[in-house]
Design a protein around this motif. Structure first.
Motif, short mmCIF file in Angstrom:
data_model
loop_
_atom_site.label_atom_id
_atom_site.label_comp_id
_atom_site.label_asym_id
_atom_site.label_seq_id
_atom_site.Cartn_x
_atom_site.Cartn_y
_atom_site.Cartn_z
N LYS A 1 6.75 15.50 -1.21
CA LYS A 1 7.62 16.02 -0.15
C LYS A 1 7.17 15.39 1.17
N THR A 2 7.84 15.77 2.24
CA THR A 2 7.41 15.31 3.56
C THR A 2 6.75 16.47 4.30
N SER A 3 5.84 16.12 5.18
CA SER A 3 5.07 17.14 5.88
C SER A 3 5.88 17.90 6.91
N ASP A 4 6.97 17.30 7.37
CA ASP A 4 7.75 17.91 8.45
C ASP A 4 9.19 18.20 8.08
N GLY A 5 9.54 18.03 6.80
CA GLY A 5 10.91 18.28 6.37
C GLY A 5 11.89 17.19 6.76
N MET A 6 11.40 16.13 7.41
CA MET A 6 12.24 15.02 7.83
C MET A 6 12.25 13.94 6.74
N PRO A 7 13.17 12.97 6.83
CA PRO A 7 13.17 11.88 5.85
C PRO A 7 11.85 11.11 5.87
N LEU A 8 11.54 10.48 4.75
CA LEU A 8 10.32 9.68 4.65
C LEU A 8 10.31 8.56 5.69
N ARG A 9 9.12 8.30 6.22
CA ARG A 9 8.97 7.25 7.23
C ARG A 9 7.93 6.22 6.78
N GLU A 10 8.07 5.03 7.33
CA GLU A 10 7.06 3.96 7.27
C GLU A 10 6.87 3.34 5.88
N PHE A 11 7.94 3.26 5.10
CA PHE A 11 7.91 2.45 3.89
C PHE A 11 8.51 1.08 4.20
N GLU A 12 7.82 0.03 3.74
CA GLU A 12 8.26 -1.34 3.97
C GLU A 12 8.18 -2.13 2.66
N ILE A 13 9.07 -3.11 2.53
CA ILE A 13 9.03 -4.00 1.37
C ILE A 13 9.09 -5.44 1.84
N ALA A 14 8.59 -6.35 0.98
CA ALA A 14 8.62 -7.78 1.28
C ALA A 14 8.99 -8.54 0.02
N GLY A 15 9.88 -9.52 0.19
CA GLY A 15 10.25 -10.40 -0.91
C GLY A 15 9.31 -11.57 -1.02
N ARG A 16 9.78 -12.65 -1.62
CA ARG A 16 8.92 -13.81 -1.82
C ARG A 16 8.55 -14.50 -0.51
N ASP A 17 9.33 -14.24 0.56
CA ASP A 17 9.00 -14.85 1.85
C ASP A 17 7.83 -14.16 2.54
#
Length: 689
Positions: free
Chosen positions: A612-628
């Motif tokens: 879950k989230t600590s503040d009931g807000m949407p999840l924050r600070e997820f990032e993804i990277a492709g082959r670049d």
């Protein structure tokens, strides 16, 4: 006890002849006035007029008879034999570390040494009392240190100990009293006048048996806590040959003090609780009595300023400062005589620091008067353990604000670790040490005229002045909060942290000692996300360690966040679950891996019955990277034990979370414990149910 050798009688009108055999250290090389400053000269002063001490040292000589300059071929050797000594002190071996000697003739060392000993034993008349010496140190600044001297030195040291047993002669340890004093060796091998005085005192003690009478090791004192379910080991110094009688918990143990002045007693484990008394007597009617000793759980809390952070300054101090004493919670705070603030230290403090006289402190009961100055994390940790285990708890605090990890590691570990040995070299100009630490140390010691002036930030210093005092004492484990002064070089920390853990486990004779540490919190310093991820990896790779996440408790502008209660209690949950077997959640969500199927990325976690989230807000600070390799923020959502990310990027290679110096990541588990900063490559083998 007088200054007369034990078991040796001498007519009153004759002096006892003492021959000092050795190389340049014995000769007094580098001293302004060797005739009065060398160790044999200082030994003469200590022993007094009933002794005649002669210096037969020859610079550059080897014990090996095939070495480049054998001692047995010198005129001084013949003079020493003609002197017909009644006491012989032999200190040879340093020059045998030369590449011309040890690699070629190492097999001759034992027989050559035995021949030298026998040459004095076979003199006319009564065989002399012979002592051979463990060699004085050779420090890392020696030009051949890493090219062979370091390794050959310790090989020779082992041979000397073997020879003493074989020949049944006395063994004097000249290494240990000087190994923590590199400030006395300007050229890394020859001690100055003070160092020669330490040698003289050590030899004097062995000749006379006078070690200053009965003394317990400094760690033993009133109000202390001893570890439950462990044998009670008590040790100290006394005059050699004395009988030591100890009494603890209706047990009586005895021993005879050895030639080195060391004694130790071992009592069977005592039930948790107390108070107990410890009484130790020596044969000359000296006695030490310690009162109000408890038996329970002992933990060390160590690190830099966030572990040092005082309870009275914590966010919850006003409500949490104890109103009454808790006799079952005890503190032992090793507190520095000065702080590494933006100040220049005075000459008296600088001299004490060189003598390793940096820490002060006593065991104290937890009460309103002293708790406010103790480590906030240590207090909350100990309080929670005491409440849940219902046994006495002792917390030993060893923390120095700003100190790098290298200062907490023992010297020999640093010397023999190929990744760490170079931190010892010219440390005040060494980039392994953070520039802030070097600059602060230079300011603190700027009034010293000693170019080898020591400082608590120096590699090995905190170990030598603090941890070494505790070494050998049974403890439950360690909690550690440090890294701010190493965050400039996370790759170096990957080597240093396991070395620290192994160093302490060896020192406390516990190869599996729990070692729990705090991950750096959130702060606007750009290197911290990477450093936090390295710490996460260390928690998974170093056995019997675990990490407390603190990024949710940070302060963007203050390296000392005030929310310390949560940190201490998270440490306590770790210990209660992993050491004491209590069933409770002790960790935040621990990422296991991720897999991409089409446009869906599924990330799996451990310690996550319900994310879950600590503040009931949407999840924050997820990032993804492709082959670049370029990261971009993405929306993520919770799905039970998993995190789901929808993306149109094909072949996602990496994912990361909380990758901001001051992180506002809000992923927690059902226990409200936060997830760590992490970066991870795709795991094609992860099992997705």
């Amino acid at each position: 006890m007088g200054n007369t050798i034990i078991g040796f009688s001498q007519p009153s009108d004759q002096k006892i002849r003492v021959a000092s055999i050795g190389d340049s250290v014995t000769k007094g090389y580098g001293l302004k006035n060797p005739e009065s400053q060398s160790y044999p000269a200082q030994l003469q002063t200590l022993l007094g007029s009933s002794y005649q001490v002669e210096n037969f040292g020859v610079s550059g000589t080897t014990l090996l008879s095939k070495g480049h300059r054998p001692y047995v071929l010198t005129d001084e050797y013949q003079r020493a034999l003609a002197f017909k000594p009644q006491i012989v002190i032999i200190h040879l071996g340093l020059n045998d570390t030369d590449p011309r000697n040890w690699p070629n003739y190492r097999d001759d060392f034992i027989p050559d040494y035995l021949k030298l000993i026998h040459s004095f034993q076979s003199l006319d008349g009564k065989s002399p009392k012979i002592f051979i010496c463990r060699m004085t140190p050779i420090f890392n600044a020696h030009p051949r240190f890493k090219s062979g001297t370091r390794d050959w030195f310790w090989q020779i040291q082992e041979k000397i100990e073997q020879i003493a047993k074989t020949a049944q002669v006395g063994l004097i340890d000249l290494h240990t009293p000087l190994y923590s004093r590199p400030d006395l060796f300007k050229d890394a091998i020859h001690p100055d006048q003070t160092g020669a005085g330490i040698i003289a005192k050590t030899v004097f003690q062995h000749i006379t048996g006078n070690f200053g009478g009965l003394q317990l090791a400094p760690v033993f004192m009133n109000h202390m806590v001893l570890q439950q379910k462990s044998k009670i080991h008590v040790w100290g110094k006394a005059n050699s040959g004395s009988e030591i009688v100890g009494e603890f918990n209706h047990q009586i143990e005895k021993c005879i003090v050895g030639e080195s002045g060391d004694w130790s007693l071992t009592f069977n484990p005592a039930p948790a609780g107390g108070p107990y008394t410890l009484k130790v007597n020596s044969g000359n009617q000296q006695s030490v009595l310690l009162n109000d000793i408890l038996v329970g759980e002992i933990w060390i809390c160590a690190g830099q300023s966030n572990m040092e952070f005082q309870l009275k300054d914590a966010a919850t101090a006003s409500s949490d400062l104890p109103k009454v004493a808790n006799p079952n919670l005890r503190f032992y705070q090793l507190k520095g005589i000065v702080r590494p603030d933006d100040t220049k230290w005075d000459s008296l403090s600088l001299e004490r620091i060189n003598k390793l006289d940096f820490f002060e402190g006593n065991w104290e009961k937890c009460n309103p008067e002293n708790s406010g100055n103790f480590s906030a994390i240590g207090y909350y940790f100990g309080k929670m353990l005491n409440e849940n285990l219902n046994v006495p708890v002792g917390i030993i605090q060893v923390s120095v604000g700003g100190a790098p990890i290298e200062a907490f590691i023992d010297r020999k570990t640093l010397e023999f670790d190929p990744n760490l040995v170079d931190v010892l070299t010219n440390w005040k100009q060494n980039d392994f040490i953070m520039d802030w630490c070097r600059d602060r140390a230079k300011l603190n010691i700027s009034l010293s005229k000693n170019e080898l002036q020591r400082h608590p930030f120096e590699p090995a210093y905190i170990y030598e002045s603090g941890i070494q005092v505790l070494a050998g004492m049974p403890v439950s484990g360690v909690i550690w909060y440090q890294g701010e002064s190493n965050a400039h070089n996370a790759e170096h920390y990957k080597n240093a942290f396991p070395a620290l853990v192994n160093s302490w486990r060896s020192s406390f004779n516990n190869p599996e000692m729990p070692f729990y540490f705090a991950q750096l919190s959130s702060l606007n310093r750009p290197s911290w996300p990477y450093f936090r991820n390295i710490q996460r990896q260390l928690s998974l790779s170093v056995p019997n360690t675990a990490m407390v996440v603190t990024s949710d408790l940070g302060d963007s502008l203050n390296v000392h966040p005030k929310r310390k209660r949560e940190v201490g209690e998270r440490f306590a949950k770790l210990a209660l679950a992993k050491v004491y077997g209590q069933k409770l959640e002790y960790s935040g969500p621990e990422v296991l891996g991720f897999k991409q199927i089409g446009e869906v990325i599924r990330i799996q976690f451990n310690h996550a019955s319900q994310l879950k989230t600590s503040d009931g807000m949407p999840l924050r600070e997820f990032e993804i990277a492709g082959r670049d390799g370029i990261f971009e923020l993405v929306n993520a959502s919770v799905n039970g034990k998993e995190i789901i990310i929808q993306t149109q990027i094909k072949n996602v290679q990496k994912i990361r979370y909380g990758w901001n110096p001051f992180s506002r990541g809000n992923l927690v588990n059902e226990a409200g414990l936060p997830a760590s900063t992490f970066e991870m490559e795709i795991d094609k083998n992860i099992l997705i149910k």
